[in-house]
Design an enzyme around this catalytic site. Structure first.
Site, PDB file in Angstrom:
ATOM      1  N   TRP A  99       0.838  -1.210   0.000  1.00 51.91           N
ATOM      2  CA  TRP A  99       0.000   0.000   0.000  1.00 51.91           C
ATOM      3  C   TRP A  99       0.866   1.251   0.000  1.00 51.91           C
ATOM      4  O   TRP A  99       0.562   2.236  -0.669  1.00 51.91           O
ATOM      5  CB  TRP A  99      -0.962  -0.005   1.180  1.00 51.91           C
ATOM      6  CG  TRP A  99      -1.963  -1.126   1.099  1.00 51.91           C
ATOM      7  CD1 TRP A  99      -2.091  -2.171   1.974  1.00 51.91           C
ATOM      8  CD2 TRP A  99      -2.962  -1.340   0.094  1.00 51.91           C
ATOM      9  NE1 TRP A  99      -3.109  -3.001   1.566  1.00 51.91           N
ATOM     10  CE2 TRP A  99      -3.655  -2.517   0.423  1.00 51.91           C
ATOM     11  CE3 TRP A  99      -3.332  -0.641  -1.061  1.00 51.91           C
ATOM     12  CZ2 TRP A  99      -4.707  -3.019  -0.355  1.00 51.91           C
ATOM     13  CZ3 TRP A  99      -4.370  -1.130  -1.834  1.00 51.91           C
ATOM     14  CH2 TRP A  99      -5.054  -2.313  -1.483  1.00 51.91           C
ATOM     15  N   ASP A 166      -1.525   6.689   6.451  1.00 50.75           N
ATOM     16  CA  ASP A 166      -2.560   5.755   6.030  1.00 50.75           C
ATOM     17  C   ASP A 166      -2.779   4.806   7.203  1.00 50.75           C
ATOM     18  O   ASP A 166      -1.917   3.985   7.515  1.00 50.75           O
ATOM     19  CB  ASP A 166      -2.083   4.988   4.781  1.00 50.75           C
ATOM     20  CG  ASP A 166      -3.076   3.917   4.329  1.00 50.75           C
ATOM     21  OD1 ASP A 166      -4.109   3.730   5.004  1.00 50.75           O
ATOM     22  OD2 ASP A 166      -2.805   3.259   3.299  1.00 50.75           O
ATOM     23  N   LYS A 190     -11.993  -1.858   7.235  1.00 51.78           N
ATOM     24  CA  LYS A 190     -11.239  -2.796   8.062  1.00 51.78           C
ATOM     25  C   LYS A 190     -11.639  -2.712   9.525  1.00 51.78           C
ATOM     26  O   LYS A 190     -11.803  -3.726  10.171  1.00 51.78           O
ATOM     27  CB  LYS A 190      -9.735  -2.555   7.921  1.00 51.78           C
ATOM     28  CG  LYS A 190      -9.085  -3.243   6.716  1.00 51.78           C
ATOM     29  CD  LYS A 190      -8.945  -2.488   5.517  1.00 51.78           C
ATOM     30  CE  LYS A 190      -8.433  -3.243   4.324  1.00 51.78           C
ATOM     31  NZ  LYS A 190      -7.671  -2.361   3.446  1.00 51.78           N
TER      32      LYS A 190
END
Ligand SMILES: *Cc1c(COP(=O)(O)O)cnc(C)c1O
Length: 355
Positions: A99, A166, A190
Site C-alpha cells: 500500500w 494511512d 477494516k
C-alpha cells in the site's frame, strides 16, 4: 456451522452493528422509508453524520483545529488526493509494503518523491528503519499497519516535518496522538464500517497550500466546508460507521480496543511460536496486532493446503495469506472475538496432533 471471520477487509463487524444497520435499512427512524431511500439532506440524516464525526473526535481525542470528513473512493483515492492537496515540491515516503508503494506511485504525479526508508529488500518482513527524516520535504507519508505483510508501527512518530498516515487497517485499535499528524486517512472497511466510506482527519490550517488549481471534488476544503455534504456521501456505510463508533465507545473506547488487540495477538503468536508446524513471517518487533501472518515451517511445507482445508472445515474463513506472502493471515480487527482466536488456535493444535 459457526463461522469465524478472519477476512483482511472488508472484514468482521460487531453483530449488533450489522443488526442495527439492517433495521434502519428496513425502516429508517420509523419514517417508513429505507435508509437506502432517504435524502442525505433529510433532517434525520444530518444528525447521523454529526454524531459519527463527534464520536470519532471523542474516541481519538482529536484536538481543536482538525476536521473529520467522509469521502468515497477508498484509501486508494487518497493516494492521489493527499499529494494533490499537500505536496508543494517534494514529499517523503516510507516504503513499508504494497500500500505504501502504491501511495508513492500516485504522489509522483504531483512532484518529487523521495523514499525515506524501505524494507523492500527483505520482502517487507520488518518495518523500515528510518535513519533520518529529511527536513526539506513537504510531508512524510507512512502506512501504520501493513495489512498484506503483517507489520505495524504501533506508535506515533516524532517527525520534524508534517506527518501523514494511512491508518486504514489499524485506526481505532489504539489511542493515537492526533496532534502529531497533519492528515490521517483510512478506508473504513477494516476497522470502522462496511465498505464504501473513507475517513479523513485533517489539520485545518495545513489545507489550501498546494500551488495548483484543484478540481472542486479533489480539494479537501470543499468537503470540510460542506461537512461531507458537498455531494451525496455514502449514506449506508456512514450509518454503519456510526453504529461501530457507538459500539466502540460502549466497549470502553480505543484503550479497551488496544488491550483486546494485544490479548488476541499474543494468543495467536504464542501458538505460532510454540507449534512445530508453523512459523511467523515477520520479525518479532514489527509484528502487527491486526494482521497475523504465518506459514508452514520448512519441514512441513506440503501441509499448507491440508491445513487450509482442515481449518476451513472447522469454520475458519479468510485465513489464506495474501499471494505475495503465501501461507496464512489471521486478521484480528476490533470486532474479532476471543472465541474466534481460540478456535483458530485449537485448530492449529489439533492439526499438529495429527502430524
Ligand atoms: C485496504 C487498504 C488500502 C486500500 O483501501 P481501499 O479502500 O480498497 O482503496 C490502503 N491502505 C491500507 C493500509 C489498506 O489496508
Amino acid at each position: 456451522m459457526k463461522k469465524y471471520n478472519f477476512n483482511a477487509g472488508p472484514s468482521m463487524l460487531p453483530r449488533e452493528v450489522i443488526e442495527n444497520t439492517a433495521k434502519q435499512i428496513l425502516d429508517f427512524n420509523g419514517s417508513g422509508l429505507s435508509l437506502m431511500e432517504i435524502s442525505h439532506r433529510a433532517k434525520d440524516f444530518t444528525p447521523v453524520v454529526d454524531e459519527a464525526v463527534s464520536l470519532i473526535k471523542e474516541l481519538l481525542d482529536v484536538p481543536e483545529g482538525y476536521s473529520v470528513i467522509f469521502l468515497g473512493g477508498g484509501a486508494s483515492l487518497e493516494f492521489m488526493q493527499i499529494p494533490a492537496n499537500f505536496l508543494i515540491k517534494k514529499a517523503g515516503y516510507v516504503n513499508s509494503g504494497t500500500w505504501a508503494k502504491k501511495a508513492m506511485k500516485e504522489a509522483k504525479h504531483f512532484g518529487e518523491v523521495v523514499e525515506v526508508a524501505s524494507s523492500a529488500d527483505d520482502n517487507y518482513t520488518h518495518l523500515p528503519e528510518i535513519k533520518e527524516i529529511p527536513t526539506d520535504i513537504d510531508y512524510l507519508h507512512i502506512c501504520t499497519n501493513n495489512t498484506i505483510f503483517g507489520t505495524e508501527l504501533r506508535k506515533d512518530l516524532d517527525a520534524p516535518v508534517p506527518l501523514i498516515a494511512d491508518m486504514s487497517s489499524d485506526i481505532m485499535s489504539r489511542p493515537v496522538d492526533v496532534s502529531k499528524y497533519t492528515a490521517i486517512y483510512a478506508g473504513a472497511q477494516k476497522n470502522m464500517a462496511m465498505a464504501g466510506v473513507t475517513v479523513l482527519i485533517l489539520k485545518n490550517d495545513m489545507l489550501g497550500k498546494a500551488p495548483r488549481e484543484l478540481p472542486t471534488m479533489v480539494d479537501y476544503r470543499t468537503h470540510v466546508e460542506k461537512n461531507s455534504m458537498f455531494n451525496t456521501p455514502p449514506v449506508v456505510p456512514i450509518y454503519s460507521l456510526l453504529e461501530t463508533m457507538r459500539w466502540c465507545k460502549a466497549q470502553g473506547g480505543v484503550k479497551e480496543m488496544d488491550r483486546r488487540a494485544h490479548e488476541r495477538a499474543r494468543i495467536i503468536y504464542d501458538e505460532i511460536d510454540r507449534n512445530k508446524l508453523f512459523r511467523g513471517t515477520v520479525e518479532e518487533s514489527s509484528r502487527s496486532l491486526m494482521n497475523i501472518c504465518f506459514v508452514m515451517s520448512d519441514d512441513y511445507k506440503e501441509l499448507e493446503k491440508p491445513f487450509l482445508d482442515f481449518a476451513t472445515e472447522r469454520g475458519m474463513v479468510g485465513i489464506k495469506g495474501h499471494r505475495s506472502v503465501g501461507g496464512f493471515r489471521a486478521s484480528c480487527y476490533n470486532a474479532q472475538t476471543l472465541e474466534g482466536v481460540n478456535a483458530l488456535v485449537q485448530c492449529m493444535k489439533d492439526f499438529e496432533a495429527q502430524h
